[in-house]
Enzyme design. Sequence first.
Site, PDB file in Angstrom:
ATOM      1  N   LYS A   1      -7.613  -5.994  -9.136  1.00 56.04           N
ATOM      2  CA  LYS A   1      -6.521  -5.040  -8.941  1.00 56.04           C
ATOM      3  C   LYS A   1      -5.814  -4.743 -10.260  1.00 56.04           C
ATOM      4  O   LYS A   1      -5.478  -3.594 -10.546  1.00 56.04           O
ATOM      5  CB  LYS A   1      -5.528  -5.590  -7.908  1.00 56.04           C
TER       6      LYS A   1
ATOM      7  N   GLN B   1      -0.353 -11.201  -2.446  1.00 54.78           N
ATOM      8  CA  GLN B   1      -1.759 -11.472  -2.148  1.00 54.78           C
ATOM      9  C   GLN B   1      -1.871 -12.484  -1.010  1.00 54.78           C
ATOM     10  O   GLN B   1      -1.320 -13.575  -1.065  1.00 54.78           O
ATOM     11  CB  GLN B   1      -2.469 -12.001  -3.399  1.00 54.78           C
TER      12      GLN B   1
ATOM     13  N   ASP C   1       1.244  -2.118  -0.001  1.00 52.41           N
ATOM     14  CA  ASP C   1       0.153  -2.671   0.797  1.00 52.41           C
ATOM     15  C   ASP C   1       0.212  -2.170   2.239  1.00 52.41           C
ATOM     16  O   ASP C   1      -0.743  -2.302   2.993  1.00 52.41           O
ATOM     17  CB  ASP C   1       0.214  -4.200   0.780  1.00 52.41           C
TER      18      ASP C   1
END
Length: 288
Positions: A53, A97, A120
Amino acid sequence: MSAHILDGKKIAELVRAEWKLRADKLIKSDVKPGLAVIIVGNNAASAIYVKNKIKACGDIGIYSEVHSFPEHAELDEVLDCIQSLNENPNIHGILVQLPLPAHFENNRVITSIAIEKDVDGFHLYNVGALVTGNTVFSPCTPYGVMMMLKENRVPIEGQHAVVVGRSNIVGKPMALMLLEQGATVTICTSKTHDLSQFTKAADILVVATGKPRMITAKMVKPGAVVIDVGINRLPDGKLCGDVDFESVKETASYITPVPGGVGPMTITMLLCNTILAAERAQVGIKKP
């Protein structure tokens, strides 16, 4: 006749090129999109995902930073970090994460992220807003699937879409996004009784169960569009999806490979969401 392969890498390149122009426009006006990633613990797979990422951010012109915490970190330490990032005008997107260590409350962590920085798409507001079609940031994986279908001009309205999997990250939002586009949607799980009677009726079949190669050719309608979201590591170290690719590609009209299918799209949509968050911040949109 073999199915057309939906190459996630190629589609991701096209989408990133389009959004890079938007990032460049922001940078010219002295707004550099910024993404902060929080990782807790030493999960090897998570570390690789974060690395990918961060690299992707650099390729498209997004500033990024990583905040790492040890496995035994206290919840309050992470919440304090998120609050600081919420208040930082140079950070437009915040990503935690997953998975988090067992002693963490996932919902408490995710909902501490400012809604306008939830790139997200996991905040309860954004998940709930999917029901009405008003979400600001769609969850990246199903968003990536929708973009793949769009880029390949796969019709959705009026089609029967079957989603195998009910996770909050993929299955449920995927079903809602397909429904919003006019599909008739059926949701199944890996434990659905006589699963094949549902999968064989699908014009669009999306599979996200974590069960290696569970969908075989005899479970797929001829000409169906098959999207494999699963990624599994076999005993020999090779990767495979939830769909038996070699057999199903002879039945489907379109199919995604694993790896190289949905995966590249997930990261791409994270970049898009971050750029969108920066655009919204530039014009002063603080809340949805």
